[in-house]
Design a protein around this motif. Sequence first.
Motif, PDB file in Angstrom:
ATOM      1  N   GLN A 212       0.746  -0.904  -0.088  1.00 51.11           N
ATOM      2  CA  GLN A 212       0.000  -0.066  -0.075  1.00 51.11           C
ATOM      3  C   GLN A 212       1.381   1.636  -0.178  1.00 51.11           C
ATOM      4  OE1 GLN A 212      -3.062  -1.399  -0.383  1.00 51.11           O
ATOM      5  NE2 GLN A 212      -1.554  -3.606   0.457  1.00 51.11           N
ATOM      6  N   LEU A 213       0.914   2.223  -1.392  1.00 52.47           N
ATOM      7  CA  LEU A 213       2.129   2.224  -1.465  1.00 52.47           C
ATOM      8  C   LEU A 213       1.699   4.251  -1.472  1.00 52.47           C
ATOM      9  CD1 LEU A 213       4.242   1.244  -4.266  1.00 52.47           C
ATOM     10  CD2 LEU A 213       4.506   1.745  -1.667  1.00 52.47           C
ATOM     11  N   ASP A 214       0.549   4.349  -1.138  1.00 56.84           N
ATOM     12  CA  ASP A 214      -0.614   5.669  -0.802  1.00 56.84           C
ATOM     13  C   ASP A 214       0.188   6.391   0.438  1.00 56.84           C
ATOM     14  OD1 ASP A 214      -1.975   5.365   0.793  1.00 56.84           O
ATOM     15  OD2 ASP A 214      -3.748   5.010  -0.184  1.00 56.84           O
ATOM     16  N   ASN A 215      -0.420   7.627   1.536  1.00 49.86           N
ATOM     17  CA  ASN A 215       0.247   8.111   2.258  1.00 49.86           C
ATOM     18  C   ASN A 215      -0.248   7.856   3.512  1.00 49.86           C
ATOM     19  OD1 ASN A 215       1.528  10.682   3.212  1.00 49.86           O
ATOM     20  ND2 ASN A 215      -0.367  11.027   4.085  1.00 49.86           N
ATOM     21  N   ASN A 216      -1.396   6.951   4.053  1.00 51.51           N
ATOM     22  CA  ASN A 216      -1.668   5.444   4.668  1.00 51.51           C
ATOM     23  C   ASN A 216      -1.228   4.675   5.152  1.00 51.51           C
ATOM     24  OD1 ASN A 216      -3.938   7.420   5.783  1.00 51.51           O
ATOM     25  ND2 ASN A 216      -4.998   7.209   4.215  1.00 51.51           N
ATOM     26  N   GLY A 217      -0.377   4.559   4.227  1.00 53.23           N
ATOM     27  CA  GLY A 217       1.232   2.949   3.918  1.00 53.23           C
ATOM     28  C   GLY A 217       2.337   3.558   3.588  1.00 53.23           C
ATOM     29  N   PHE A 218       2.797   2.533   3.007  1.00 55.76           N
ATOM     30  CA  PHE A 218       4.092   2.814   3.116  1.00 55.76           C
ATOM     31  C   PHE A 218       4.872   3.903   2.085  1.00 55.76           C
ATOM     32  CE2 PHE A 218       5.380  -2.466   3.172  1.00 55.76           C
ATOM     33  CZ  PHE A 218       5.550  -2.227   4.200  1.00 55.76           C
ATOM     34  N   GLY A 219       4.131   4.797   1.171  1.00 56.09           N
ATOM     35  CA  GLY A 219       4.073   5.717   0.900  1.00 56.09           C
ATOM     36  C   GLY A 219       4.548   6.439   1.868  1.00 56.09           C
ATOM     37  N   GLY A 220       3.749   6.701   2.434  1.00 60.86           N
ATOM     38  CA  GLY A 220       3.481   8.466   3.552  1.00 60.86           C
ATOM     39  C   GLY A 220       4.830   7.414   4.060  1.00 60.86           C
ATOM     40  N   MET A 221       4.979   6.378   4.622  1.00 61.01           N
ATOM     41  CA  MET A 221       5.908   6.277   6.304  1.00 61.01           C
ATOM     42  C   MET A 221       7.252   6.375   5.024  1.00 61.01           C
ATOM     43  SD  MET A 221       6.832   2.563   7.652  1.00 61.01           S
ATOM     44  CE  MET A 221       7.993   1.887   5.763  1.00 61.01           C
ATOM     45  N   VAL A 231       5.903  10.045  11.128  1.00 58.48           N
ATOM     46  CA  VAL A 231       5.641   8.887  10.628  1.00 58.48           C
ATOM     47  C   VAL A 231       4.454   8.418  11.974  1.00 58.48           C
ATOM     48  CG1 VAL A 231       5.997   6.240  10.476  1.00 58.48           C
ATOM     49  CG2 VAL A 231       7.813   7.615   9.345  1.00 58.48           C
ATOM     50  N   SER A 232       2.976   7.893  11.175  1.00 58.95           N
ATOM     51  CA  SER A 232       1.945   7.713  12.200  1.00 58.95           C
ATOM     52  C   SER A 232       1.877   5.994  12.027  1.00 58.95           C
ATOM     53  CB  SER A 232       0.674   7.292  11.350  1.00 58.95           C
ATOM     54  OG  SER A 232       0.900   6.664  10.952  1.00 58.95           O
ATOM     55  N   SER A 233       1.331   5.845  13.131  1.00 59.26           N
ATOM     56  CA  SER A 233       1.462   4.402  13.827  1.00 59.26           C
ATOM     57  C   SER A 233       0.700   3.130  13.649  1.00 59.26           C
ATOM     58  CB  SER A 233       0.942   4.575  15.377  1.00 59.26           C
ATOM     59  OG  SER A 233      -0.449   4.562  15.363  1.00 59.26           O
ATOM     60  N   LYS A 234       0.589   3.913  11.959  1.00 56.42           N
ATOM     61  CA  LYS A 234      -0.637   2.750  11.589  1.00 56.42           C
ATOM     62  C   LYS A 234      -0.249   2.623  10.053  1.00 56.42           C
ATOM     63  CE  LYS A 234      -4.638   3.759  12.913  1.00 56.42           C
ATOM     64  NZ  LYS A 234      -4.542   4.801  14.328  1.00 56.42           N
ATOM     65  N   GLN A 235       1.805   3.761   9.449  1.00 57.20           N
ATOM     66  CA  GLN A 235       1.509   3.913   7.767  1.00 57.20           C
ATOM     67  C   GLN A 235       2.724   1.602   7.281  1.00 57.20           C
ATOM     68  OE1 GLN A 235       3.392   7.617   8.307  1.00 57.20           O
ATOM     69  NE2 GLN A 235       2.219   7.801   6.561  1.00 57.20           N
ATOM     70  N   LEU A 236       2.852   1.652   8.537  1.00 53.18           N
ATOM     71  CA  LEU A 236       3.807   0.436   8.544  1.00 53.18           C
ATOM     72  C   LEU A 236       2.831  -0.513   8.629  1.00 53.18           C
ATOM     73  CD1 LEU A 236       7.490   0.200  10.120  1.00 53.18           C
ATOM     74  CD2 LEU A 236       5.541  -2.368   9.582  1.00 53.18           C
ATOM     75  N   ALA A 237       1.978  -0.783   9.276  1.00 55.30           N
ATOM     76  CA  ALA A 237       1.358  -1.787   9.453  1.00 55.30           C
ATOM     77  C   ALA A 237       0.255  -1.545   8.158  1.00 55.30           C
ATOM     78  CB  ALA A 237       0.765  -1.839  10.788  1.00 55.30           C
ATOM     79  N   LEU A 238      -0.575  -1.409   7.924  1.00 55.49           N
ATOM     80  CA  LEU A 238      -1.171  -1.132   6.956  1.00 55.49           C
ATOM     81  C   LEU A 238      -0.747  -1.101   5.112  1.00 55.49           C
ATOM     82  CD1 LEU A 238      -4.006   1.612   8.308  1.00 55.49           C
ATOM     83  CD2 LEU A 238      -3.846  -1.334   8.224  1.00 55.49           C
ATOM     84  N   GLY A 239       0.909  -0.943   5.127  1.00 53.12           N
ATOM     85  CA  GLY A 239       1.210  -1.004   4.217  1.00 53.12           C
ATOM     86  C   GLY A 239       1.760  -2.553   3.818  1.00 53.12           C
TER      87      GLY A 239
END
Length: 620
Positions: A212-221, A231-239
């Motif tokens: 998941q490469l958008d801002n809410n996933g790996f992209g944002g991280m 970095v949010s607490s969700k970006q890595l897990a949801l990516g």
Amino acid sequence: MTRLPVVVGFGGFNAAGRSSGHRSYERMIFESLTSTEKNAVIRSLASLMGKAVEGLEGAALESAVLAGTLVRRIESSFFPVEAAPVSRRCRVTGSESNPIRIVLSHRDLPSPLPEGWKIISDSAGSCAIEIAHEQHFTVETAQEMAVQAAGQLPSGFNPGAHYKSTHHPRGLQLNILAASDAVHSMGIDWEVICREVSPDQIGVYSSSVMSQLDNNGFGGMLQARLRGERVSSKQLALGLNTMPADFVNAYVLGSVGVTGGVTGACATFLYNLRAGVEDIKAGRRRVVLVGSAEAPILPEVIDGYAAMSALATDADLRKLTGSQEIDYRRASRPFGENCGFTLAESGQYVVLMDDELALQMGAQIFAAVPGVYVHADGFKKSISAPGPGNYITMAKAASLAANILGVDALRHSSFVQAHGSSTPQNRVTESRIFDQVAQAFGVESWPVAAVKAYLGHSLGPASGDQMATTLGVFARGILPGIKTIDAVAADVYADRLSISRQDQNLGKEKVKIGLLNSKGFGGNNATATVFSPEVAQSLLQKRHGSAVWSAYLGKLETVKAHAAKYLQDADEGKLMPIYEFGSRMISEEEIQLNDHEIKIPGYDKAIALGGYDGFEDLAH
């Protein structure tokens, strides 16, 4: 007796709309529908598109719906392709005698100060800085995208708006809706199925290729440090690329069964399908949900594939047509004169049961999948170049069909869903494989479809798009033509293939076999053998007898009625995504465990222990 995996539900969303009820397939064969059928497709799509077509009726509505589906120019709701955001690195030179002077707010001031920075004045809220050496700055600007075509979801359709999707990457939003669509399409409540099987006889196999490469996933991280963000607490897990399966288990099915995310580049859906099919054939699972979801229409992903010269750029499309005007609808041109593939987004799922359970439940049977074959290419000069693996998968898939149904069925009642990526290399290499397999089995005119002409290349779910289309072909007998090409390219091995620019009416009663072919970077080749529902039903009657079949038919009508009610609601925009966050959680204190079984709350049947898993000969 090897159990036969049968498709009892399917669903998803792509550039042609919703898959359940064959709606996305019908969008592809729109020209072959009656006026009544066309109107139903338009109304169904309009319900997804919402405000994008609000207030339109008649010809205006149809025109807007058709224009807002399939491959087209990327819409501004994603990003403005004529001026996409980009950062430029600038070098500014300062010295002791002529320093750079800037003013920063206190909250933007780096701490500690970079080397060579000196605060020369400090006032309320800001301070003046002198920099006495060369300094690099990143400046936000805009740039026109070299690639401007994509297979987007229908205009105005936002999957995240249909449930509480806060912080979910778009790919996972699409995943929730696609899996829910497939489950609802069965016409059987999931809880009813759970009462009939042990929890460990359920499986979910799903993944994405690009994570998941958008801002809410790996992209944002990955961009956070460079953009000065946190970095949010969700970006890595949801990516993670395993999240599609995890989301289905945790929020759609509440399953404690086996889970897996198999990734095979552009053959990912078929890789996951193979895992589910093999588990059912071996008797390890009785019901599985198989799928993939991908949302790669992002500037960074487009840049990556464009750098590989894999995508159809605007410049190359102009060279191809000799015109400055680009028909983005025809950007993807499988087996014609082409210049690269077109990225797309999609989420596709199928529900499989073993034949005995399907009859017991009165499930609808949309197809049977007796085998899926996967092979690599061996030593390679280039990771993206094709190789011999696809010869093996295609030949095995064709051989299985010929052995079970007879070679005449393969010769006269089968078709091929080509990978058809729309690259010059693919049109030659894949058609040559089809030609060689056709020659080996005596096929003289093999109908070939390439749905990427309509949908673009959705990467992981691409063969899921093929599957949904195949089920539509079984239902209607019409194979979508490759309408984006002017003619089959001269270098295509087409002597034994039937590649048509128009829809081919193969005849519903005649179509028996679909071969789904997929080729992926790195030598990830897969081909699935799929039988029509009529063939599947004939095989099941032969295996289980008239009494079992008669009992099955008595249950089937009720299931069909429930499924029809869901499809009617979905056509009106009532998608009913299943998303249970934090509800019906299993209390570990209520799990009952002894040396021969585990009892999980919420399931009628226990999980048996004490088996040998095939190693009886080694037991003491």
